[in-house]
Design an enzyme around this catalytic site. Structure first.
Site, PDB file in Angstrom:
ATOM      1  N   LYS A  54       0.840  -1.201   0.000  1.00  0.00           N
ATOM      2  CA  LYS A  54       0.000   0.000   0.000  1.00  0.00           C
ATOM      3  C   LYS A  54       0.877   1.254   0.000  1.00  0.00           C
ATOM      4  O   LYS A  54       0.619   2.209  -0.736  1.00  0.00           O
ATOM      5  CB  LYS A  54      -0.945  -0.015   1.216  1.00  0.00           C
ATOM      6  CG  LYS A  54      -2.062  -1.043   1.082  1.00  0.00           C
ATOM      7  CD  LYS A  54      -2.851  -1.287   2.363  1.00  0.00           C
ATOM      8  CE  LYS A  54      -3.860  -2.427   2.135  1.00  0.00           C
ATOM      9  NZ  LYS A  54      -4.648  -2.775   3.311  1.00  0.00           N
ATOM     10  N   GLN A  98      -4.547  -1.485   9.506  1.00  0.00           N
ATOM     11  CA  GLN A  98      -4.555  -2.832   8.931  1.00  0.00           C
ATOM     12  C   GLN A  98      -5.176  -3.830   9.918  1.00  0.00           C
ATOM     13  O   GLN A  98      -4.821  -3.865  11.099  1.00  0.00           O
ATOM     14  CB  GLN A  98      -3.106  -3.236   8.577  1.00  0.00           C
ATOM     15  CG  GLN A  98      -2.985  -4.549   7.827  1.00  0.00           C
ATOM     16  CD  GLN A  98      -3.610  -4.525   6.433  1.00  0.00           C
ATOM     17  OE1 GLN A  98      -3.670  -3.484   5.784  1.00  0.00           O
ATOM     18  NE2 GLN A  98      -4.081  -5.663   5.961  1.00  0.00           N
ATOM     19  N   ASP A 121     -11.034   3.201   4.269  1.00  0.00           N
ATOM     20  CA  ASP A 121     -11.307   1.765   4.164  1.00  0.00           C
ATOM     21  C   ASP A 121     -12.804   1.506   3.997  1.00  0.00           C
ATOM     22  O   ASP A 121     -13.209   0.412   3.602  1.00  0.00           O
ATOM     23  CB  ASP A 121     -10.845   1.066   5.462  1.00  0.00           C
ATOM     24  CG  ASP A 121      -9.654   0.147   5.240  1.00  0.00           C
ATOM     25  OD1 ASP A 121      -9.508  -0.369   4.126  1.00  0.00           O
ATOM     26  OD2 ASP A 121      -8.896  -0.042   6.205  1.00  0.00           O
TER      27      ASP A 121
END
Ligand code: GUN
Length: 297
Positions: A54, A98, A121
């Site tokens: 990422k 994460q 997200d």
């Protein structure tokens, strides 16, 4: 029949190029550079590799990224304090924590603490609620990536029978929701199957489109697929392989070799949905920075 293989890397590269141009325009017109904070707690190898991918993708297209790696023993309070700091940081437009998080930290508490306008997200209850209602919001990256792949491969969803295998909060549930929306990329008839589904094959055999997100290799075998179906494999599973350099190889949820003889269109693993997930994270981060720029005017 031998299926056409969907090249997720190629589709992702095209979208990333579009984003790079948007970022350059935003920077020259407003001086704002999109910024993403990436937070990783602990040393899970798969999470480390996702997070690095990422950050690399951000750098490649001109997104500033701040790397926040914390030890596995980090407390919930410490992580909440970091989220609070990032929520108030004007250089940061998106925050990605994460998952999974270590056991001592409540994932829902952390997700709830992220400012909804920085929830790139798409996991915050505000984002999820807006998505279900069909309102504009950040869409979760993997489901959005799957929709983009289908759209760019010109797969017709309107009225199509779609079977989603898996009901996770990250993939199955949001994907099913997006597919039923009365929207240009929705209007499908969706069945969601899961570990308690009886006769999975009876469902998948009826599907024009199968989306496998079960997290288990060989969940979809050739005998479960209608000839000519479109098969999207969201699974990323590490299986031991002494011949592989790292001692493992990646495989999806679909028996790719056999199913590609039955399907009309199929995604590989790796190189299918994976590159799209990261791309949609970049997309949401650019969207967050653009929103901030339009509010500043
Ligand atoms: N873990 C597995 N997939 C994801 C994702 O899309 N976002 C985050 N934050 N964590 C994940």
């Amino acid at each position: 029949m031998s299926a056409r293989i969907i090249d997720g890397k190629q589709v992702a590269a095209a979208i990333r190029q579009e984003l790079q141009q948007k970022i350059a325009a935003l920077r020259s017109e407003t001086g704002i550079q999109p910024g993403l904070a990436v937070v990783l707690v602990g040393t899970d190898p798969a999470s480390q590799s996702y997070v690095s991918a990422k950050e690399k993708a951000c750098a490649e297209i001109g997104i500033y990224s701040s790397d926040n790696r914390l030890p596995a023993e980090t407390s919930e309070e410490e992580l909440l304090a970091l989220i609070d700091k990032l929520n108030r940081d004007p250089k940061i437009h998106g925050i990605l924590v994460q998952l999974p998080l270590p056991r001592q930290i409540s994932e829902s508490k952390i997700i709830n603490a992220i400012a909804p306008e920085k929830d790139v997200d798409g996991f915050h209850p505000v984002s999820v609620g807006k998505m279900v209602l069909g309102e504009e919001t950040y869409l979760p990256c993997t489901p959005h990536g799957v929709l983009q792949l289908l759209q760019r491969c010109e797969v017709n969803l309107s009225g199509a029978e779609v079977v989603v295998v898996g009901r996770s909060n990250i993939v199955g549930k949001p994907l099913a929701n997006l597919l039923i929306q009365k929207a240009p990329y929705g209007n499908a008839t969706v069945t969601v199957c899961h570990t308690r589904t009886r006769g999975l094959r009876n469902h998948t055999l009826r599907a024009d489109i199968i989306i496998a997100a079960a997290g288990c290799p060989n969940t979809i075998t050739a005998g479960m697929v209608k000839p000519g179906a479109v098969v999207i494999d969201v699974g990323v599973n590490r299986v031991e392989d002494p011949q592989a350099k790292r001692g493992y190889r990646l495989t999806g949820d679909v028996d790719f070799a056999a199913v590609s003889e039955k399907a009309s269109l199929i995604t590989p693993v790796p190189g299918g949905v994976g590159p799209m997930t990261i791309t949609m994270l970049l997309f949401n981060t650019v969207q967050a920075a653009q929103k901030k720029a339009s509010h500043a005017r």
